[in-house]
Design an enzyme around this catalytic site. Structure first.
Site, PDB file in Angstrom:
ATOM      1  N   HIS A  83       0.830  -1.161  -0.037  1.00 16.65           N
ATOM      2  CA  HIS A  83      -0.120   0.147   0.054  1.00 16.65           C
ATOM      3  C   HIS A  83       0.998   1.116   0.080  1.00 16.65           C
ATOM      4  O   HIS A  83       1.902   1.280   0.595  1.00 16.65           O
ATOM      5  CB  HIS A  83      -0.844  -0.002   1.120  1.00 16.65           C
ATOM      6  CG  HIS A  83      -0.323   0.076   2.720  1.00 16.65           C
ATOM      7  ND1 HIS A  83      -0.174   1.021   3.378  1.00 16.65           N
ATOM      8  CD2 HIS A  83      -0.021  -0.943   3.350  1.00 16.65           C
ATOM      9  CE1 HIS A  83       0.548   0.832   4.465  1.00 16.65           C
ATOM     10  NE2 HIS A  83       0.372  -0.530   4.659  1.00 16.65           N
ATOM     11  N   ASP A  85      -0.202   4.231   1.111  1.00 12.52           N
ATOM     12  CA  ASP A  85      -0.316   5.173   2.043  1.00 12.52           C
ATOM     13  C   ASP A  85       0.360   5.191   3.395  1.00 12.52           C
ATOM     14  O   ASP A  85       0.862   3.916   3.610  1.00 12.52           O
ATOM     15  CB  ASP A  85      -1.950   5.455   2.329  1.00 12.52           C
ATOM     16  CG  ASP A  85      -2.496   4.165   2.800  1.00 12.52           C
ATOM     17  OD1 ASP A  85      -2.333   3.102   2.347  1.00 12.52           O
ATOM     18  OD2 ASP A  85      -3.316   4.180   3.879  1.00 12.52           O
ATOM     19  N   ASP A 146       6.282   1.626   6.552  1.00 11.09           N
ATOM     20  CA  ASP A 146       4.998   0.889   6.418  1.00 11.09           C
ATOM     21  C   ASP A 146       4.358   1.876   5.481  1.00 11.09           C
ATOM     22  O   ASP A 146       3.780   2.741   5.775  1.00 11.09           O
ATOM     23  CB  ASP A 146       4.500   0.723   7.640  1.00 11.09           C
ATOM     24  CG  ASP A 146       3.077   0.338   7.726  1.00 11.09           C
ATOM     25  OD1 ASP A 146       2.663  -0.263   7.047  1.00 11.09           O
ATOM     26  OD2 ASP A 146       2.479   0.487   8.830  1.00 11.09           O
ATOM     27  N   GLU A 180      -4.827   1.690   3.068  1.00 14.27           N
ATOM     28  CA  GLU A 180      -4.865   0.439   3.814  1.00 14.27           C
ATOM     29  C   GLU A 180      -4.868   0.794   5.307  1.00 14.27           C
ATOM     30  O   GLU A 180      -5.298   0.154   6.002  1.00 14.27           O
ATOM     31  CB  GLU A 180      -3.558  -0.322   3.511  1.00 14.27           C
ATOM     32  CG  GLU A 180      -3.453  -1.734   4.468  1.00 14.27           C
ATOM     33  CD  GLU A 180      -2.679  -1.595   5.442  1.00 14.27           C
ATOM     34  OE1 GLU A 180      -2.770  -2.839   6.376  1.00 14.27           O
ATOM     35  OE2 GLU A 180      -2.253  -0.885   5.989  1.00 14.27           O
ATOM     36  N   GLU A 181      -3.995   1.833   5.481  1.00 19.93           N
ATOM     37  CA  GLU A 181      -4.177   2.373   6.789  1.00 19.93           C
ATOM     38  C   GLU A 181      -5.355   2.866   7.523  1.00 19.93           C
ATOM     39  O   GLU A 181      -5.250   3.210   8.634  1.00 19.93           O
ATOM     40  CB  GLU A 181      -3.164   3.541   7.053  1.00 19.93           C
ATOM     41  CG  GLU A 181      -1.511   3.037   6.777  1.00 19.93           C
ATOM     42  CD  GLU A 181      -1.191   2.036   7.347  1.00 19.93           C
ATOM     43  OE1 GLU A 181      -1.500   1.827   8.610  1.00 19.93           O
ATOM     44  OE2 GLU A 181      -0.062   1.700   7.617  1.00 19.93           O
ATOM     45  N   ASP A 203       4.285  -6.483   3.647  1.00 20.03           N
ATOM     46  CA  ASP A 203       3.898  -5.629   4.574  1.00 20.03           C
ATOM     47  C   ASP A 203       4.213  -5.960   6.069  1.00 20.03           C
ATOM     48  O   ASP A 203       3.297  -5.687   7.009  1.00 20.03           O
ATOM     49  CB  ASP A 203       2.415  -5.178   4.622  1.00 20.03           C
ATOM     50  CG  ASP A 203       2.068  -4.017   5.185  1.00 20.03           C
ATOM     51  OD1 ASP A 203       2.919  -3.228   5.583  1.00 20.03           O
ATOM     52  OD2 ASP A 203       1.024  -3.628   5.306  1.00 20.03           O
ATOM     53  N   HIS A 386       4.201   3.661  12.421  1.00 19.04           N
ATOM     54  CA  HIS A 386       3.342   4.460  12.713  1.00 19.04           C
ATOM     55  C   HIS A 386       3.709   5.495  13.986  1.00 19.04           C
ATOM     56  O   HIS A 386       3.230   5.987  14.731  1.00 19.04           O
ATOM     57  CB  HIS A 386       1.956   3.811  13.588  1.00 19.04           C
ATOM     58  CG  HIS A 386       1.038   3.151  12.521  1.00 19.04           C
ATOM     59  ND1 HIS A 386      -0.017   2.777  12.779  1.00 19.04           N
ATOM     60  CD2 HIS A 386       1.477   2.518  11.310  1.00 19.04           C
ATOM     61  CE1 HIS A 386      -0.510   2.027  11.705  1.00 19.04           C
ATOM     62  NE2 HIS A 386       0.271   1.967  11.003  1.00 19.04           N
TER      63      HIS A 386
END
Length: 415
Positions: A83, A85, A146, A180-181, A203, A386
């Site tokens: 992903h 994002d 990520d 995705e997030e 991922d 994150h």
């Protein structure tokens, strides 16, 4: 594939993380932010430049591309997915990646905020990285490993395969998703157009890991309808929705059922957002467990708290809405053991000890699996995601790229 073949995964990654692709959970558009397409357009052009002629970006922000088969066999079509994002939990704007070459085991102090320190004692996977090249952000943003590590790995593998036709493989599909997030990574994906039989998300975290089990996930929204009146004349009438919300939150267990008190295969009830005034309050939760039975037990637990709280507010009401988010991919993958077995073999071929893990979270692969595309998750090397302490090593990304190349050959060999 030889371990000493130079791959361009590190340089690609450094370019990708500089592009702000943060998604927005409060947006109703697809994708949730237009800036995600800034990276997707670059990826399409890079795919075209290496000779993948059908690479394109659709209106919803998905990148599709095909590496044609060069095998005489009928090989299942395999997709690799990541992903674009990055998480809305931490700023992804103006990322300044730093490469700590030949890292020698010291704590890493991030230069733009010296309070941000990646401590070896708090990041045990760092202990296996002595001599490797560690990439971090500068201390004011997340890094974006990520999932831009996964993107860089897929892109590097694609270029290698396009330039080395002696490596036999079936048709390979590439899919880069938005959002995705924020739990919407597969919302607009066109699986018929993709045309894959099986897939792998790139991922995951630690070197050598493969994840074939995820949380099952629901969201719960409580809409609290209190009774509003003038505070000067409120005796016996006012039922403040904010206080009702506070009572519900304070009734949650302090020593269990929360992210901060659970680990391993334990699930949780987690409040994520609150908004409102004395008349009405919206309270959002996420519920997580590895089984649907466990989800329902936690939702019933929360419903009982709501019911008990309302006993003290007889003129108020609460709407309790459950929204299914994703389910444990294990329920699907158990029917296709070779999909996982081939990935474990590909990891072992790189000289790494493979390790199967469960994810205390989910990936696009969770939903893809239940949409009919069985899809476990392979390590990408990302750590402390994150957060401002996010890091990845170039060598781990190179290993993940090698796993992709090994894996397509295993599928061809076993066809």
């Amino acid at each position: 594939m030889s371990n000493n073949i130079t791959l361009d995964v590190g340089s690609r990654f450094l370019n990708y993380v500089k592009i702000d692709t943060q998604s927005d959970p409060n947006s109703n558009t697809n994708p949730s932010t237009e800036k995600q397409k800034d990276l997707s357009r670059i990826l399409v052009q890079e795919l075209l430049d290496i000779g993948i002629s059908d690479a394109h970006l659709d209106e919803w922000g998905y990148v599709y591309a095909t590496i044609p088969s060069n095998s005489d066999k009928k090989v299942p079509t395999i997709c690799f997915c990541s992903h674009v994002d990055t998480s809305p939990d931490c700023s992804g704007a103006n990322v300044k990646p730093i490469v700590h070459f030949n890292w020698q085991g010291n704590d890493i102090i991030l230069p733009d905020d010296n309070a941000q320190i990646i401590k070896v004692e708090e990041h045990p996977d760092l202990k296996s990285q002595i001599g490797n090249d560690i990439i971090t952000a500068s201390g004011t943003t997340l890094l974006g490993a990520d999932n831009k590590a996964g993107i860089a790995e897929i892109m590097a593998a694609a270029k290698f395969l396009m330039n080395n036709s002696e490596i036999k493989h079936g048709t390979i599909k590439i899919l880069f998703t938005p959002d995705e997030e924020v739990g919407r990574g597969t919302e607009k994906v066109d699986l018929e157009k993709l045309g894959a039989d099986f897939a792998y998300t790139m991922d995951g975290e630690s070197l050598g890991t493969l994840e074939d089990e995820t949380f099952s996930a629901d969201a719960v929204t409580l809409t609290i309808h209190g009774v509003s009146t003038h505070p000067g004349f409120a005796i016996g009438k006012l039922e403040n929705a904010m206080k009702i919300a506070g009572d519900i939150l304070s009734a949650l267990p302090k020593d269990t059922l929360s992210p901060e008190t659970t680990e391993g295969m334990e699930g949780f009830i987690h409040p994520t957002q609150i908004s409102g005034i004395q008349e009405s309050v919206k309270l959002d939760f996420i519920i997580r467990d590895f089984t649907v039975k466990g989800l329902k037990e936690k939702e019933n637990f929360l419903q009982n708290i709501v019911n008990q709280t309302l006993e003290f507010y007889p003129n108020s009401s609460i709407d309790f809405k459950i929204i299914e988010q994703y389910r444990n991919m294990k329920e699907v993958l158990v029917n296709y053991p070779h999909v996982v077995d081939f990935a474990m073999e590909a990891i072992e071929m790189t000289g790494i000890r493979p390790e199967r893990r469960s994810i205390r979270g989910g990936t696009d692969g969770s939903r893809l699996s239940f949409m009919g595309l069985p899809c476990p998750n392979i390590f990408a090397g990302e750590h402390a995601f994150h957060s401002k302490l996010e890091w990845v090593s170039v060598q781990d990304m190179e290993k993940a790229t090698q796993v992709i190349i090994n894996l397509v050959q295993i599928w061809e060999k076993n066809a």
